[in-house]
Design an enzyme around this catalytic site. Structure first.
Site, PDB file in Angstrom:
ATOM      1  N   SER A 268       0.797  -1.135   0.130  1.00 55.93           N
ATOM      2  CA  SER A 268      -0.082  -0.066  -0.079  1.00 55.93           C
ATOM      3  C   SER A 268       0.844   1.272   0.060  1.00 55.93           C
ATOM      4  O   SER A 268       1.713   1.483  -1.104  1.00 55.93           O
ATOM      5  CB  SER A 268      -1.001  -0.177   1.216  1.00 55.93           C
ATOM      6  OG  SER A 268      -2.046   0.788   1.130  1.00 55.93           O
ATOM      7  N   ASP A 365      -9.858  -5.663  -4.407  1.00 56.09           N
ATOM      8  CA  ASP A 365      -9.331  -4.527  -3.487  1.00 56.09           C
ATOM      9  C   ASP A 365     -10.422  -3.181  -3.245  1.00 56.09           C
ATOM     10  O   ASP A 365     -10.572  -2.540  -4.162  1.00 56.09           O
ATOM     11  CB  ASP A 365      -8.064  -3.987  -3.943  1.00 56.09           C
ATOM     12  CG  ASP A 365      -7.271  -3.000  -3.056  1.00 56.09           C
ATOM     13  OD1 ASP A 365      -7.881  -2.424  -2.015  1.00 56.09           O
ATOM     14  OD2 ASP A 365      -5.932  -3.399  -2.782  1.00 56.09           O
ATOM     15  N   HIS A 398      -7.517  -5.952  -0.285  1.00 54.73           N
ATOM     16  CA  HIS A 398      -6.356  -5.139   0.051  1.00 54.73           C
ATOM     17  C   HIS A 398      -5.762  -5.699   1.425  1.00 54.73           C
ATOM     18  O   HIS A 398      -6.595  -6.398   2.262  1.00 54.73           O
ATOM     19  CB  HIS A 398      -6.669  -3.698   0.399  1.00 54.73           C
ATOM     20  CG  HIS A 398      -5.671  -2.815   0.442  1.00 54.73           C
ATOM     21  ND1 HIS A 398      -5.152  -1.933  -0.756  1.00 54.73           N
ATOM     22  CD2 HIS A 398      -4.844  -1.999   1.495  1.00 54.73           C
ATOM     23  CE1 HIS A 398      -4.284  -1.322  -0.310  1.00 54.73           C
ATOM     24  NE2 HIS A 398      -4.009  -1.178   1.023  1.00 54.73           N
TER      25      HIS A 398
END
Length: 434
Positions: A268, A365, A398
């Protein structure tokens, strides 16, 4: 009177059973297809949608058992008509079946991921292997690490040192977690992990699963700290990461590493910083006070990277979560701080000298769209001499690699193989030069 109390309890538990079913339905649907609109959802709503989808999806076996237990417990004290009870049981059974089918589909991912890697890297990728291949059936899953994630630290082949403090610069002390083989050695490859958390929060434990695997392969690995916004603004986060790299290279002998075989990974926001380290090697703007130090790395890996710094401000809903986050991290908007945004955007840097790289992006995600990773790969590959790989992971949320979930067990071995392959190529290149 006591009879009335029991009637009220029965009524409340019956209502609770119906609500439990509705909540379970919503949570399962959010796993199958994220319900939050990342462009319009308010930040807290988006984070809630992501968090619930991540927990239920990655902890599906635990959730199914918890959900069953909750249903049975409420059923004991409810007074629902049999037809209603069996209707609710049918709904729950379908939800459990959906989650089990999803897990089965994830266990079938390795073959598809293998094809992607071979298509992008060729036959050389076939020559690399992993000591613990991805599971392809429920029987092959490492259930111990799934139920007890901390057990990965008990691997007898590695030793882990948490919270090691180091002086990033005079007056600035940061911490790192160090993973290395238990047996001493020399000139080992180094893998640096940069955790995610939107540049405002995060934990060094996020990369533990990958780092423990690489340490068991003979690598020295560390998960580094960097300061957060709003205490600092971009690009100070990147500068902190380069300070950590400087410290690591200056202690190469003590760490038993090869200072010219350093790879960086992150997730991320950490993926953004890992890519920026690859793109801005030896750039004096990001090395104040240590401009002469070599900050070139030999490869990078980015999980579900946040690369796009600008589009959140272009014709998007004013509640856009990334927009609000970037205003905090950057100290303003592209209009008020154009230079900060330009320097911090990977799309603004030449990729001509970027080292080999690998990106991974989940198909489900909630926070980062697949298109962002696709565009990043296309941009990098236009100029890069070294191949930039993109591994598309269907069904993945995610943060799918944060602990040893079934998804992580199926995907992380490909990252391990990629890093081993790149190190082998580096060694071969050195041998050819001599």
């Amino acid at each position: 009177m006591s009879f009335n109390v029991f009637e009220k309890v029965d009524a409340l538990t019956s209502i609770g059973l119906v609500l439990w079913t509705l909540v379970s339905l919503g949570l399962t649907l959010n796993v199958i297809h994220p319900l939050m609109n990342r462009d319009k959802a308010k930040p807290l709503n988006l984070l809630l949608g992501f968090g619930l989808g991540w927990i239920i999806g990655e902890l599906a076996p635990q959730w199914i058992l918890l959900n069953m237990g909750g249903f049975l417990l409420l059923q004991i004290f409810s007074d629902l008509e049999p037809i209603v009870f069996f209707g609710l049981l049918g709904i729950h059974s379908i939800l459990w079946l959906f989650l089990i089918i999803r897990l089965w589909l994830i266990l079938n991912l390795p073959q598809r991921l293998e094809e992607q890697m071979q298509n992008q890297l060729g036959q050389f990728f076939l020559k690399t292997s992993t000591r613990n291949p991805p599971p392809q059936s429920f029987a092959q899953v490492d259930w111990k690490s799934l139920w007890l994630p901390a057990s990965i630290f008990n691997n007898p082949e590695i030793e882990v040192e948490f919270n090691r403090e180091f002086e990033a610069e005079p007056g600035l002390k940061l911490k790192l977690d160090l993973y290395r083989p238990r047996e001493s050695g020399k000139n080992r490859p180094m893998l640096i992990q940069i955790h995610g958390g939107g540049w405002v929060i995060g934990s060094r434990r996020q990369g533990a699963f990958l780092l423990s695997r690489m340490a068991s392969r003979g690598w020295v690995c560390c998960s580094i700290d960097y300061r957060f916004s709003p205490e600092i603004r971009m690009p100070e986060h990147l500068i902190d990461c380069k300070r950590a790299l400087k410290w690591i290279r200056s202690h190469a002998q003590d760490l038993e590493i090869d200072p010219d075989a350093v790879f960086v990974t992150g997730g991320s926001a950490g993926s953004h910083l890992a890519l920026m380290m690859a793109l801005t090697a030896n750039h004096p703007k990001f090395q104040p006070g240590f401009e002469e130090v070599n900050t070139r790395i030999q490869g990078w890996v980015g999980f579900y990277g946040a690369f796009d710094m600008h589009s959140a401000f272009e014709n998007h809903h004013r509640e856009n979560a990334r927009r609000k986050l970037l205003e905090v991290v950057m100290g303003g908007t592209p209009d008020t701080h154009p230079e900060v945004f330009r320097l911090s955007s990977p799309f603004q840097w030449s990729s001509r000298e970027i080292p080999p790289g690998m990106m991974l992006q989940g198909g489900h995600d909630t926070l980062i769209p697949m298109e962002e990773a696709v565009q990043m790969q296309l941009y990098l590959q236009k100029q890069a001499e070294e191949k930039q790989v993109l591994l598309k992971v269907p069904l993945a949320q995610h943060g799918f690699d944060i602990f040893p979930s079934i998804t992580a067990q199926c995907v992380v071995p490909f990252v391990e193989r990629y890093l081993v392959e790149q190190y082998q190529k580096l060694q071969q290149k050195r041998n050819d030069e001599h």
